[in-house]
Write a protein that holds these residues in place. Structure first.
Motif, PDB file in Angstrom:
ATOM      1  N   LEU A 143       0.803  -1.233   0.000  1.00  0.00           N
ATOM      2  CA  LEU A 143       0.000   0.000   0.000  1.00  0.00           C
ATOM      3  C   LEU A 143       0.838   1.287   0.000  1.00  0.00           C
ATOM      4  N   PRO A 144       1.997   1.351   0.691  1.00  0.00           N
ATOM      5  CA  PRO A 144       2.771   2.596   0.625  1.00  0.00           C
ATOM      6  C   PRO A 144       3.275   2.929  -0.788  1.00  0.00           C
ATOM      7  N   PHE A 145       3.213   1.949  -1.699  1.00  0.00           N
ATOM      8  CA  PHE A 145       3.718   2.178  -3.054  1.00  0.00           C
ATOM      9  C   PHE A 145       2.604   2.580  -4.027  1.00  0.00           C
ATOM     10  N   LEU A 146       1.367   2.736  -3.519  1.00  0.00           N
ATOM     11  CA  LEU A 146       0.271   3.128  -4.416  1.00  0.00           C
ATOM     12  C   LEU A 146       0.499   4.482  -5.088  1.00  0.00           C
ATOM     13  N   PRO A 147       1.030   5.521  -4.370  1.00  0.00           N
ATOM     14  CA  PRO A 147       1.264   6.793  -5.073  1.00  0.00           C
ATOM     15  C   PRO A 147       2.187   6.623  -6.283  1.00  0.00           C
ATOM     16  N   ALA A 148       3.243   5.830  -6.136  1.00  0.00           N
ATOM     17  CA  ALA A 148       4.152   5.603  -7.272  1.00  0.00           C
ATOM     18  C   ALA A 148       3.424   4.849  -8.380  1.00  0.00           C
ATOM     19  N   ALA A 149       2.633   3.825  -8.004  1.00  0.00           N
ATOM     20  CA  ALA A 149       1.935   3.024  -9.013  1.00  0.00           C
ATOM     21  C   ALA A 149       0.950   3.883  -9.811  1.00  0.00           C
ATOM     22  N   PHE A 150       0.151   4.708  -9.111  1.00  0.00           N
ATOM     23  CA  PHE A 150      -0.832   5.541  -9.824  1.00  0.00           C
ATOM     24  C   PHE A 150      -0.143   6.583 -10.690  1.00  0.00           C
ATOM     25  N   SER A 151       0.979   7.117 -10.228  1.00  0.00           N
ATOM     26  CA  SER A 151       1.634   8.145 -11.044  1.00  0.00           C
ATOM     27  C   SER A 151       2.285   7.527 -12.280  1.00  0.00           C
ATOM     28  N   LEU A 152       2.455   6.192 -12.275  1.00  0.00           N
ATOM     29  CA  LEU A 152       3.103   5.544 -13.421  1.00  0.00           C
ATOM     30  C   LEU A 152       2.129   4.750 -14.286  1.00  0.00           C
ATOM     31  N   CYS A 153       0.827   4.845 -13.991  1.00  0.00           N
ATOM     32  CA  CYS A 153      -0.182   4.118 -14.773  1.00  0.00           C
ATOM     33  C   CYS A 153      -1.024   5.137 -15.545  1.00  0.00           C
ATOM     34  N   ARG A 154      -1.209   4.912 -16.837  1.00  0.00           N
ATOM     35  CA  ARG A 154      -1.985   5.873 -17.638  1.00  0.00           C
ATOM     36  C   ARG A 154      -3.476   5.744 -17.286  1.00  0.00           C
ATOM     37  N   PRO A 155      -4.261   6.809 -17.447  1.00  0.00           N
ATOM     38  CA  PRO A 155      -5.709   6.666 -17.291  1.00  0.00           C
ATOM     39  C   PRO A 155      -6.211   5.611 -18.287  1.00  0.00           C
ATOM     40  N   GLY A 156      -6.989   4.664 -17.808  1.00  0.00           N
ATOM     41  CA  GLY A 156      -7.430   3.556 -18.665  1.00  0.00           C
ATOM     42  C   GLY A 156      -6.512   2.343 -18.563  1.00  0.00           C
TER      43      GLY A 156
END
Ligand code: SAM
Length: 210
Positions: A143-156
């Motif tokens: 869970l602490p890595f969610l900000p990195a994951a979302f910032s590296l995943c495109r919308p969709g």
């Protein structure tokens, strides 16, 4: 012949082993769906029990897509997905894991995986272009890595989050601050009585992560 002692432990998620007989080696070779993985189990995490899950993800990846495997180990997800994707970036904080991943790319003649020795939290400063799929296989503490994951995943695009839990939907509250369009959860495997590894396929929506 060696036998594992207890569960995986430590930052590299490895196990200790006891020598039962014969050559005292923890090195092994695993064949999985046409790929071969060379791993020293005392130095690098590997679980053959995730083979079905790897095939499931491979079925979700379209030709031409770009994948990020944030916690790649010796590369079983990364190399499996590389056969479906255009490009896979695969990071791990364990130098032995990244070394094994490079060797496994060589053995399998895979040339579209970029092994990266890095803390996954630092990846947003390494990659500027977002990915179509982000794999987060660090079930004990993703869970602490969610900000990195979302910032590296495109919308969709889709984040594939693995979470060790004892109640359905346990990871959902942690997703509340993020742009989520949809989530599908399923059980991957049991871990101990009353606890299991869940997979959350999270469809990233428009908007930016906090
Ligand atoms: N995906 C691989 C597999 O299925 O075999 C490895 C999964 S293992 C459960 C988690 C991996 O995350 C370990 O190889 C560990 O070294 C790595 N790891 C732990 N913390 C990390 C971090 N902050 N950044 C990158 N990798 C990390």
């Amino acid at each position: 012949m060696v036998a594992p002692e207890g569960h995986v432990e430590g930052p590299y998620r490895t196990r200790r082993f006891t020598v039962l007989a014969g050559e005292p080696t923890t090195e092994t070779e695993v064949r999985e769906h046409g790929l071969v993985f060379r791993v020293d189990l005392a130095e690098v995490y590997f679980s053959a029990r995730l083979s079905t899950e790897r095939q499931r993800l491979a079925g979700l990846v379209e030709p031409g897509e770009r994948v990020l495997d944030m916690f790649a180990g010796a590369g079983p997800f990364a190399l499996t997905l590389a056969r479906a994707a255009r490009f896979v970036a695969a990071s791990d904080i364990n130098p032995a894991a990244v070394g094994a991943m490079i060797e496994n790319c060589r053995r399998n003649r895979i040339t579209n995986v970029l092994p990266v020795l890095a803390d996954a939290a630092r990846l947003p400063s390494v990659f500027t272009r977002p990915f179509d799929h982000v794999v987060m296989n660090l079930p004990l503490s993703p869970l602490p890595f969610l900000p990195a994951a979302f910032s590296l995943c495109r919308p969709g695009g889709t984040i594939h989050l693995y979470h060790l839990q004892s109640a359905e939907g346990e990871a959902l509250p942690a997703l509340a601050p993020f742009p989520v369009a949809d989530v599908v959860e399923h059980r991957v495997r049991s871990y101990s009585p009353g606890r299991w590894h869940a997979a959350y396929d999270i469809l990233a929506g428009p908007g930016t992560a906090p």
